[in-house]
Design a protein around this motif. Structure first.
Motif, PDB file in Angstrom:
ATOM      1  N   ASP A  59      74.752  74.564  37.320  1.00  0.00           N
ATOM      2  CA  ASP A  59      74.597  75.984  37.644  1.00  0.00           C
ATOM      3  C   ASP A  59      73.657  76.212  38.831  1.00  0.00           C
ATOM      4  OD1 ASP A  59      76.254  76.508  35.508  1.00  0.00           O
ATOM      5  OD2 ASP A  59      74.632  77.020  34.127  1.00  0.00           O
ATOM      6  N   GLU A  60      72.626  75.376  38.935  1.00  0.00           N
ATOM      7  CA  GLU A  60      71.610  75.549  39.982  1.00  0.00           C
ATOM      8  C   GLU A  60      71.800  74.549  41.116  1.00  0.00           C
ATOM      9  OE1 GLU A  60      69.612  78.054  39.779  1.00  0.00           O
ATOM     10  OE2 GLU A  60      70.066  78.627  37.701  1.00  0.00           O
ATOM     11  N   SER A 100      74.088  71.319  32.273  1.00  0.00           N
ATOM     12  CA  SER A 100      74.587  72.635  32.697  1.00  0.00           C
ATOM     13  C   SER A 100      73.652  73.263  33.719  1.00  0.00           C
ATOM     14  CB  SER A 100      74.735  73.560  31.484  1.00  0.00           C
ATOM     15  OG  SER A 100      75.695  73.070  30.573  1.00  0.00           O
ATOM     16  N   LYS A 127      64.593  77.532  34.663  1.00  0.00           N
ATOM     17  CA  LYS A 127      65.552  78.133  35.603  1.00  0.00           C
ATOM     18  C   LYS A 127      64.856  79.150  36.500  1.00  0.00           C
ATOM     19  CE  LYS A 127      69.494  77.576  32.471  1.00  0.00           C
ATOM     20  NZ  LYS A 127      70.502  78.280  31.628  1.00  0.00           N
TER      21      LYS A 127
END
Length: 493
Positions: free
Chosen positions: A164-165, A160, A121
């Motif tokens: 999310d990104e 996820s 991330k």
């Protein structure tokens, strides 16, 4: 978080991986650990303002990777440190993470796996060089037919991450999203067939959410996957969220060839190595023990046979042997695929899907790579002398696909299959199509259908049915499987 996997181990020589006292140390892990130990004092603030020389730069990257993965309390400090001196767009740091995923993922301790996703991330946030390779490597680590807590955790974390990104990935790494779409569509087909696994229900919900978001918000990007997108969606025809999506794609053709890069996604690095070894080094006659090893390593266990679909697609489209190997005594692709087809017969659904994976390029063939259709052609031809029922089963399946797979594209599919047969003969894959058209071992009705297919005048006369006459691919595949000869004799084993 993952539950601990280290309980009961008496000795762990590394904070990064599980390694027994008698196991040889991994070179990559050792180099990271040694860099960390030698530079540990320099990893604490205040950091040096001196610009590191090239060798020091590499060692600092290694040390920080080890620190990030092994010390969650200091990981943010380590990342701030690398931000201060990075000069290559985080390329080397990211390449080290890729190496860890490829070489060490199965041995990583749980805390390191959690930190690995955290570091990924962080690299998305800085748009690191090589990020797509890292994401693909992680996607390949989601096991097919594996419903353990560890595998479902990885699947959930990755889907996820893509949600999310989303904005950053869409802007900087759009092809990473298509890789994720391919992976999760394929995984969903398996996940939707499994009931009674509570943790899987949440994973399925996230997978559906991501895939539907891709189609609704980024249809053009989704279509970059190419024609295999329809193959993936056909196994999800009974999922309400995808029924309308597939009907839209049927009307809006996406028939560009699917890049071989997508076929790597559902094959683990270890499986790829063994497949390439089997098809590049093992001679016919000494192949059985290698097949048994491969079976025990990758295919034993409930639901494990689902990966056969991906293996066959990978072998057809991503492993193309050299002429030297083709002329040698090395086990040919058609023989290995014949063995995979035999294994798939434990499940009618898997058998249908594996056979479709074998023939899929035939349906849309138009001056494509002949190596994609070669294995099926040779399997049909070489089976005639001793196993004619295999030839019958495969040819019957293929010709029935021509007649009924997607009625709205019947002309195109008929031309594609006819073109594949002609190219196979023209390029010398087989000497003559007469081996199928005139062979007494081939059923008369199949020879007649094949002859009609290869007659140009009949191709021109094919009519395009209306949408109302559309027959779902799933129904056709079931009919193909019913008509095909069951339990053909074993081969390549």
């Amino acid at each position: 978080k993952l539950s601990s996997m280290e309980n009961g181990n008496q000795f762990i020589p590394s904070k990064l991986i599980r390694l027994s006292p008698h196991e040889i140390e991994n070179h990559l892990e050792l180099s990271l650990r040694q860099a960390y130990e030698s530079l540990e004092k320099k990893l604490r603030p205040p950091f040096s303002l001196e610009i590191p020389d090239p060798q020091e730069y590499l060692e600092l990257n290694k040390a920080i990777v080890y620190g990030v993965l092994c010390d969650s309390d200091s990981c943010k400090t380590h990342i701030k440190h690398i931000h201060a001196f990075v000069t290559d767009g985080y390329a080397y740091f990211t390449s080290l993470l890729v190496g860890i995923v490829v070489e060490l993922y199965g041995k990583l301790v749980d805390s390191a796996k959690i930190q690995l996703l955290w570091a990924t991330k962080e690299m998305i946030g800085v748009s690191s060089v090589g990020l797509e390779d890292l994401i693909v490597s992680l996607l390949r680590r989601i096991g097919s037919g594996d419903y353990s807590d560890h595998n479902l955790w990885l699947c959930s974390e990755l889907v996820s991450l893509f949600l999310d990104e989303w904005d950053c990935l869409l802007q900087e790494f759009p092809l990473a999203l298509t890789s994720a779409l391919y992976s999760f569509l394929r995984l969903l087909a398996d996940h939707c067939r499994v009931l009674g696994v509570p943790k899987l229900e949440n994973v399925k919900r996230l997978e559906i959410k991501f895939c539907v978001k891709m189609f609704r918000e980024q249809l053009d990007l989704s279509l970059k996957i190419g024609r295999d997108l329809l193959r993936l969606l056909q196994d999800l025809i009974h999922v309400p969220e995808f029924r309308e999506i597939r009907s839209v794609l049927i009307v809006n053709p996406c028939l560009s060839k699917t890049s071989s890069r997508y076929f790597f996604l559902r094959i683990t690095p270890e499986m790829e190595i063994q497949l390439r070894f089997l098809l590049g080094n093992v001679k016919l006659g000494s192949h059985k023990r290698h097949q048994i090893w491969f079976l025990n390593k990758f295919l034993l266990g409930p639901e494990k046979e689902t990966v056969l679909i991906d293996i066959v697609r990978f072998v057809c489209c991503a492993i193309h042997p050299t002429n030297e190997i083709i002329r040698s005594e090395i086990m040919p692709r058609w023989a290995v695929i014949g063995w995979f087809l035999e294994l798939s017969r434990q499940s009618h659904h898997i058998e249908r899907s594996v056979t479709l994976a074998l023939f899929y390029d035939w349906l849309f063939f138009e001056d494509d790579n002949i190596m994609n259709v070669e294995p099926a052609a040779l399997l049909m031809v070489w089976s005639i002398p001793q196993y004619p029922q295999i030839t019958h089963s495969l040819l019957d399946f293929l010709l029935h696909l021509v007649e009924s797979y997607e009625l709205s594209r019947r002309d195109m599919i008929a031309r594609g299959v006819a073109s594949a047969f002609r190219d196979i003969e023209r390029k010398g894959v087989i000497r003559s199509l007469d081996i199928l058209l005139l062979n007494p071992a081939v059923a008369p009705d199949l020879k007649k259908k094949l002859a009609n297919l290869l007659a140009p005048v009949n191709l021109q006369q094919l009519s395009v049915p209306s949408k109302q006459t559309f027959l779902s691919s799933e129904a056709v595949l079931k009919e193909c499987s019913t008509k095909a000869v069951e339990n053909p004799a074993k081969r390549a084993s």
